[in-house]
Design a protein around this motif. Structure first.
Motif, PDB file in Angstrom:
ATOM      1  N   ASP A  55       0.829  -1.203   0.000  1.00  0.00           N
ATOM      2  CA  ASP A  55       0.000   0.000   0.000  1.00  0.00           C
ATOM      3  C   ASP A  55       0.866   1.256   0.000  1.00  0.00           C
ATOM      4  N   ASP A  65      -4.488   0.860  -2.547  1.00  0.00           N
ATOM      5  CA  ASP A  65      -4.330   1.930  -1.562  1.00  0.00           C
ATOM      6  C   ASP A  65      -3.223   2.891  -2.003  1.00  0.00           C
ATOM      7  N   HIS A  71      -8.869   2.327   0.372  1.00  0.00           N
ATOM      8  CA  HIS A  71      -8.588   3.763   0.533  1.00  0.00           C
ATOM      9  C   HIS A  71      -8.721   4.526  -0.789  1.00  0.00           C
ATOM     10  N   HIS A 129      -6.372  -6.605  -3.336  1.00  0.00           N
ATOM     11  CA  HIS A 129      -5.917  -5.770  -2.219  1.00  0.00           C
ATOM     12  C   HIS A 129      -6.083  -6.447  -0.851  1.00  0.00           C
ATOM     13  N   HIS A 187      -3.012  -4.479   2.179  1.00  0.00           N
ATOM     14  CA  HIS A 187      -4.038  -4.162   3.184  1.00  0.00           C
ATOM     15  C   HIS A 187      -3.564  -4.364   4.618  1.00  0.00           C
TER      16      HIS A 187
HETATM   17 FE   LIG Z   1      -6.397  -1.269   2.648  1.00  0.00          FE
END
Ligand SMILES: [Fe+2]
Length: 323
Positions: A13, A70, A111, A239, A279
């Motif tokens: 991320d 993300d 996100h 993710h 994640h």
């Molecule tokens: Fe996430």
């Protein structure tokens, strides 16, 4: 006569708006440091990691880069656009750039989802600006309703990357059970609308959310895997983690709503499969299998500013015999 080798970088991320602001270890106003020294020790960790990745691309040491989603924080689309531009420019990836031939696969993260767009009747509306941002800098699209499948590695390698969208359900009231939808949905909206940043952070970070794969993408995965020869190595990228993690998360929806369906499909695919995700990074490698079945190996990327994983191995040759 060796088997073809495939080498992929799994990058976690990015959270670029916050990652670019943090970790400067020097007060920029402190004149006691020389400019050169200040530049060296104030370097942001994310830049150091990206420089390393860039050098590996330049040296043609890798077959592909996989970004686990993300890219931005709290659904901020300007952050996503900036993140896409940063990836394309810093690594020279995408159409017309120096490393354009290096495969770059990207999946969306929770996100990256703008909550206002997620409220629109169309389930695909929230992904439109993300793909537009990637197109604008010449990068490949993220998967939306269906998985995207790409061959990676040397041309004689039997290796396919399957990019999956685990954010199909993010922010969508459709995944709140019908009996509670009219009360729970507006209650979440009202709590966020009150404007306390801690509430927004709790929503995105601790997931009062409904991440899910679309039924179509699961069906597509099963169909695709069924048609591929058994020796083809499948690398599935999404993710979210398939299993709940050891971190206790007190929220009605803490993990993927329908991860069990994907997990079962992958374990029943009749082949070993790598499942790469981002994640949550606390349990980096998990091996799942049913008795007598093949392994489903789940690997979590570290947060991007902490580094990346190199996923490397030999695969069967196209048209060759079994491994
Ligand atoms: Fe996430």
């Amino acid at each position: 006569m060796g088997l073809p080798r495939v080498r992929l970088l799994q990058i976690g991320d990015l959270h670029l708006p916050s990652a670019a602001r943090t970790e400067r270890s020097v007060d920029q106003k402190d004149r006691t440091f020389s400019v050169e020294l200040r530049n060296v020790i104030s370097r942001q960790p994310i830049k150091t990691v990206f420089k390393r990745i860039y050098r590996m691309c330049e040296a043609e040491e890798i077959d592909g880069i996989l970004l686990m989603g993300d890219m931005t924080d709290f659904g901020k689309l300007d952050g996503y656009r900036a993140g896409a531009a940063y990836v394309a420019n810093a690594l020279q990836l995408g159409k017309g750039r120096r490393n354009a031939l290096t495969f770059c696969g990207i999946v969306p993260g929770n996100h990256d989802i703008d909550r206002n767009l997620a409220k629109k009747p169309s389930m695909t509306a929230k992904f439109g600006p993300l793909n537009a941002a990637l197109s604008a800098v010449g990068l490949e699209q993220i998967p939306v309703e269906q998985s995207l499948i790409r061959h990676v590695g040397p041309s004689d390698a039997t290796c396919a990357v399957v990019l999956m969208n685990s954010c199909w359900g993010c922010g969508a009231v459709e995944y709140i059970p019908a009996e509670f939808r009219d009360s729970v949905g507006p209650a979440i909206e009202a709590a966020i609308a009150a404007g306390d940043p801690k509430v927004l952070s709790a929503y995105y970070d601790r997931q009062f959310d409904t991440p899910a794969f679309s039924d179509n993408s699961i069906a597509h995965l099963v169909e695709t895997a069924g048609k591929m020869p058994r020796e083809e190595q499948l690398v599935v990228v999404a993710h979210h983690n398939l299993l709940p993690q050891r971190m206790t998360r007190l929220a009605p929806y803490t993990e993927l709503v329908n991860s069990g369906a994907v997990r079962a499909s992958l374990m029943e695919a009749g082949r070993p499969i790598l499942y790469l995700h981002g994640h949550i990074h606390t349990d980096p490698v998990e091996v799942l299998s049913v008795p007598g079945g093949d392994a489903l190996v789940c690997i979590s990327a570290p947060a991007a500013e902490d580094g990346f994983n190199i996923i490397e191995g030999s695969v069967a040759k196209i048209g060759g015999s079994q491994r």
